[in-house]
Design a protein around this motif. Structure first.
Motif, PDB file in Angstrom:
ATOM      1  N   ALA A  31     -73.857  35.708 -87.302  1.00 21.42           N
ATOM      2  CA  ALA A  31     -74.673  36.816 -86.723  1.00 21.42           C
ATOM      3  C   ALA A  31     -73.789  38.751 -86.785  1.00 21.42           C
ATOM      4  CB  ALA A  31     -75.043  36.931 -85.754  1.00 21.42           C
ATOM      5  N   ILE A  32     -72.854  38.255 -86.370  1.00 17.01           N
ATOM      6  CA  ILE A  32     -71.909  39.662 -86.461  1.00 17.01           C
ATOM      7  C   ILE A  32     -72.452  39.808 -87.858  1.00 17.01           C
ATOM      8  CG2 ILE A  32     -69.868  40.945 -85.710  1.00 17.01           C
ATOM      9  CD1 ILE A  32     -72.383  40.951 -83.503  1.00 17.01           C
ATOM     10  N   GLY A  33     -70.814  39.333 -88.614  1.00 18.08           N
ATOM     11  CA  GLY A  33     -71.458  39.073 -90.674  1.00 18.08           C
ATOM     12  C   GLY A  33     -72.395  39.552 -91.207  1.00 18.08           C
ATOM     13  N   ALA A  59     -78.628  22.717 -84.920  1.00 13.98           N
ATOM     14  CA  ALA A  59     -79.160  24.185 -85.033  1.00 13.98           C
ATOM     15  C   ALA A  59     -80.323  24.026 -85.588  1.00 13.98           C
ATOM     16  CB  ALA A  59     -78.423  24.788 -84.849  1.00 13.98           C
ATOM     17  N   ALA A  60     -79.622  23.834 -87.342  1.00 14.08           N
ATOM     18  CA  ALA A  60     -80.659  23.998 -88.820  1.00 14.08           C
ATOM     19  C   ALA A  60     -81.598  22.783 -88.616  1.00 14.08           C
ATOM     20  CB  ALA A  60     -79.509  24.034 -89.589  1.00 14.08           C
ATOM     21  N   ASN A  61     -81.318  21.361 -87.993  1.00 23.67           N
ATOM     22  CA  ASN A  61     -82.511  20.244 -87.993  1.00 23.67           C
ATOM     23  C   ASN A  61     -82.871  20.079 -86.592  1.00 23.67           C
ATOM     24  OD1 ASN A  61     -81.489  20.063 -90.430  1.00 23.67           O
ATOM     25  ND2 ASN A  61     -79.669  19.158 -90.021  1.00 23.67           N
ATOM     26  N   ALA A  62     -82.649  21.396 -86.233  1.00 28.30           N
ATOM     27  CA  ALA A  62     -83.307  21.487 -84.426  1.00 28.30           C
ATOM     28  C   ALA A  62     -84.819  21.317 -84.384  1.00 28.30           C
ATOM     29  CB  ALA A  62     -82.868  22.010 -83.492  1.00 28.30           C
ATOM     30  N   GLU A  63     -85.753  20.674 -84.014  1.00 26.31           N
ATOM     31  CA  GLU A  63     -87.238  20.970 -83.786  1.00 26.31           C
ATOM     32  C   GLU A  63     -87.826  22.634 -83.487  1.00 26.31           C
ATOM     33  OE1 GLU A  63     -90.350  18.911 -85.080  1.00 26.31           O
ATOM     34  OE2 GLU A  63     -88.149  17.631 -85.396  1.00 26.31           O
ATOM     35  N   ALA A 126     -84.884  47.529 -69.756  1.00 26.14           N
ATOM     36  CA  ALA A 126     -83.996  45.679 -69.271  1.00 26.14           C
ATOM     37  C   ALA A 126     -82.946  45.928 -69.699  1.00 26.14           C
ATOM     38  CB  ALA A 126     -84.846  45.191 -70.306  1.00 26.14           C
ATOM     39  N   LEU A 127     -82.581  45.802 -68.622  1.00 31.01           N
ATOM     40  CA  LEU A 127     -80.614  45.058 -68.640  1.00 31.01           C
ATOM     41  C   LEU A 127     -80.980  44.405 -69.895  1.00 31.01           C
ATOM     42  CD1 LEU A 127     -79.901  44.227 -64.677  1.00 31.01           C
ATOM     43  CD2 LEU A 127     -79.975  46.194 -66.164  1.00 31.01           C
ATOM     44  N   ALA A 128     -80.780  43.620 -70.595  1.00 35.37           N
ATOM     45  CA  ALA A 128     -80.762  43.211 -71.526  1.00 35.37           C
ATOM     46  C   ALA A 128     -81.558  42.037 -71.990  1.00 35.37           C
ATOM     47  CB  ALA A 128     -79.783  41.997 -71.226  1.00 35.37           C
ATOM     48  N   TRP A 129     -81.635  41.529 -73.275  1.00 33.26           N
ATOM     49  CA  TRP A 129     -82.901  40.302 -73.830  1.00 33.26           C
ATOM     50  C   TRP A 129     -81.872  39.570 -73.790  1.00 33.26           C
ATOM     51  CZ3 TRP A 129     -81.903  45.724 -74.609  1.00 33.26           C
ATOM     52  CH2 TRP A 129     -83.449  46.248 -73.859  1.00 33.26           C
ATOM     53  N   ILE A 130     -81.886  38.027 -73.967  1.00 31.17           N
ATOM     54  CA  ILE A 130     -81.567  37.139 -74.326  1.00 31.17           C
ATOM     55  C   ILE A 130     -82.726  36.495 -75.033  1.00 31.17           C
ATOM     56  CG2 ILE A 130     -81.044  34.368 -73.322  1.00 31.17           C
ATOM     57  CD1 ILE A 130     -79.910  36.757 -71.352  1.00 31.17           C
ATOM     58  N   VAL A 131     -81.822  36.425 -76.439  1.00 30.03           N
ATOM     59  CA  VAL A 131     -82.730  35.156 -77.196  1.00 30.03           C
ATOM     60  C   VAL A 131     -81.298  34.240 -78.155  1.00 30.03           C
ATOM     61  CG1 VAL A 131     -82.396  36.617 -79.692  1.00 30.03           C
ATOM     62  CG2 VAL A 131     -81.915  38.300 -78.557  1.00 30.03           C
ATOM     63  N   GLU A 132     -82.373  33.722 -78.598  1.00 32.46           N
ATOM     64  CA  GLU A 132     -81.463  32.189 -79.365  1.00 32.46           C
ATOM     65  C   GLU A 132     -80.799  31.943 -80.370  1.00 32.46           C
ATOM     66  OE1 GLU A 132     -84.426  28.684 -78.552  1.00 32.46           O
ATOM     67  OE2 GLU A 132     -85.328  31.111 -78.909  1.00 32.46           O
ATOM     68  N   ASP A 133     -79.450  31.558 -80.584  1.00 36.13           N
ATOM     69  CA  ASP A 133     -79.025  31.963 -81.360  1.00 36.13           C
ATOM     70  C   ASP A 133     -79.814  31.523 -82.853  1.00 36.13           C
ATOM     71  OD1 ASP A 133     -76.019  32.219 -82.744  1.00 36.13           O
ATOM     72  OD2 ASP A 133     -76.991  30.331 -83.936  1.00 36.13           O
ATOM     73  N   ARG A 134     -79.872  30.835 -82.810  1.00 32.89           N
ATOM     74  CA  ARG A 134     -81.273  30.046 -84.103  1.00 32.89           C
ATOM     75  C   ARG A 134     -82.034  31.182 -84.565  1.00 32.89           C
ATOM     76  NH1 ARG A 134     -82.366  25.328 -82.406  1.00 32.89           N
ATOM     77  NH2 ARG A 134     -84.547  25.930 -81.734  1.00 32.89           N
ATOM     78  N   GLY A 138     -82.412  33.484 -87.591  1.00 35.15           N
ATOM     79  CA  GLY A 138     -83.701  33.654 -88.172  1.00 35.15           C
ATOM     80  C   GLY A 138     -83.428  34.168 -89.002  1.00 35.15           C
ATOM     81  N   ALA A 139     -84.056  35.219 -87.904  1.00 31.86           N
ATOM     82  CA  ALA A 139     -84.785  36.681 -88.720  1.00 31.86           C
ATOM     83  C   ALA A 139     -83.354  37.727 -90.036  1.00 31.86           C
ATOM     84  CB  ALA A 139     -84.111  37.386 -87.067  1.00 31.86           C
ATOM     85  N   LEU A 140     -82.179  37.595 -89.904  1.00 31.28           N
ATOM     86  CA  LEU A 140     -81.233  37.821 -90.038  1.00 31.28           C
ATOM     87  C   LEU A 140     -81.092  37.239 -91.547  1.00 31.28           C
ATOM     88  CD1 LEU A 140     -77.934  37.784 -87.216  1.00 31.28           C
ATOM     89  CD2 LEU A 140     -79.012  40.162 -88.693  1.00 31.28           C
TER      90      LEU A 140
END
Length: 417
Positions: A31-33, A59-63, A126-134, A138-140
């Motif tokens: 994600a950083i790159g 992760a890529a094949n997860a439902e 908000a103090l932060a936002w919890i975001v899934e890696d997937r 996916g948005a990136l």
């Protein structure tokens, strides 16, 4: 640096315009790159992003309906950066949870410690936002497909050579990527960092992070909970949308081995002594999935070398107890973007003065976060009763000192104080 200075004919060949040339080459497909590639490309620079050959992954094949066990607590600085490159709004908001508060607990039975933060007191949404890696990646990935200044190359680098004009990165298929600046975003075991002969300080914490997700009986109200214990490490339950939480348990190696042999249901039972009061009974989400990774401290002696800048885990790996490893990486990207944008017209992206400014811009924040996370990890791994009492009283003291508490919140939010 490994490799040899290019001869004059090779230097002249670099000046030729071809599809493999660009202003910046980024090694690393996390994600950083990807964020760095998009941010620098949108600033008008030609970017080549080198990613490993694609391969199937769980992760890529997860439902799509499943919940990724790898999550990040994204702070305001990181969110602002992602918003500026039009990625934040592309993230599936239904799968993002705002952290409205945080409660930290100590482990002394007779002198229990507690420290609480909330977004209202910090005057933020908000103090932060919890975001899934997937969700984030996916948005990136979607944004990269529509970025005309980014060229994604699949392959592996085998050698790195620099001269006064730029960088040549040779791939395993014989191709050569040419750029003025090489950005290493290739993780804690960075190949780029190794090629630059940058020394580092390394320490294994003797812990493994156990990560999985649960449904909770009681509503979490957007509050993240964290328990510091000497015997069982550091337990964190982070809010997910709905009545769901994500576990990050920094467990001592011996305990981690035991936990990993258990089912997720048994793991939930083990957590009951911490979580039952605030969250009620925990139930594993379907499909049950438990992952783990070793925890280390990696402190490279430099974040730059000749025509090379390191970002993300390639530049620093810290304990996850504060949830800021990823945020440090996003701040690296923002700082690198700023110094490149502010460079004098006669300087290219990899100019030594530009890289020096980047290193200075990141030195203080990175050092402070390394000291803070490592210090807390060391403090709470000691199971001596007098020390347990003192540190828990310390949590209570900070909780009743508004000025110090505001400074801690500002630091967590990525603000200057």
């Amino acid at each position: 640096m490994n490799g040899h200075t290019l001869n004059s004919s090779a230097a002249a060949a670099r000046k030729a315009t071809d599809a493999q040339s660009g202003d910046i080459c980024i090694v690393g497909n996390g994600a950083i790159g990807k964020t760095a590639a998009l941010a620098l490309a949108q600033a008008g620079l030609r970017v080549n992003l080198l990613a490993p050959p694609p391969s199937p992954s769980p992760a890529a094949n997860a439902e799509p309906a499943s919940w990724d066990v790898r999550v990040y607590a994204v702070n305001q600085i990181a969110r602002d950066l992602l918003s500026s490159i039009k990625v934040w709004d592309a993230i599936d908001a239904a799968r993002v949870a705002a952290v409205d508060g945080m409660e930290v607990f100590g482990d002394a039975e007779n002198y229990p410690g507690k420290l609480a933060f909330d977004a209202y007191s910090a005057h933020v949404d908000a103090l932060a936002w919890i975001v899934e890696d997937r969700n984030l990646n996916g948005a990136l990935d979607a944004a990269l497909k529509f970025s005309p200044n980014v060229r994604v190359t699949n392959g592996r680098a085998v050698s790195l050579r620099t001269d006064t004009q730029g960088v040549d990165l040779q791939l395993d298929n014989g191709d050569v990527l040419k750029a003025s600046l090489l950005v290493g975003a290739d993780g804690g075991q960075s190949w780029v960092r190794g090629q630059c002969d940058i020394g580092l300080d390394y320490r294994a914490y003797g812990q493994r992070a156990i990560v999985t997700n649960f449904a909770c009986e009681k509503a979490h109200q957007g509050v993240a909970h964290q328990w510091f214990t000497a015997a069982e490490g550091i337990v964190a339950l982070l809010p997910l949308p709905g009545r769901r939480v994500s576990l990050v348990w920094s467990a001592p190696d011996a305990l981690a081995e035991t936990l990993l042999r258990q089912s997720a249901a048994q793991l939930a039972q083990h957590l009951a002594k911490y979580a039952s009061h605030a969250l009620g009974a925990l139930t594993p989400l379907e499909p049950e999935l438990v992952r783990d990774f070793p925890l280390t401290l990696v402190k490279p002696h430099a974040m730059t070398a000749a025509r090379v800048a390191l970002i993300g885990d390639a530049a620093h790996v810290i304990h996850p107890l504060a949830g800021h490893g990823m945020n440090l990486g996003f701040a690296d990207v923002a700082a690198l973007l700023n110094v490149i944008a502010a460079r004098e017209p006669q300087r290219d992206c990899g100019d030594a003065r530009v890289l020096g400014r980047y290193a200075r811009a990141r030195k203080e924040e990175v050092l402070l976060m390394q000291l803070a996370t490592d210090g807390l990890a060391r403090l709470f791994e000691t199971n001596i009763e007098p020390l347990r009492v003192v540190r828990n009283l310390g949590l209570n003291l900070v909780n009743h000192l508004p000025v110090l508490k505001r400074r801690l919140m500002a630091h967590a939010l990525g603000k200057r104080v």
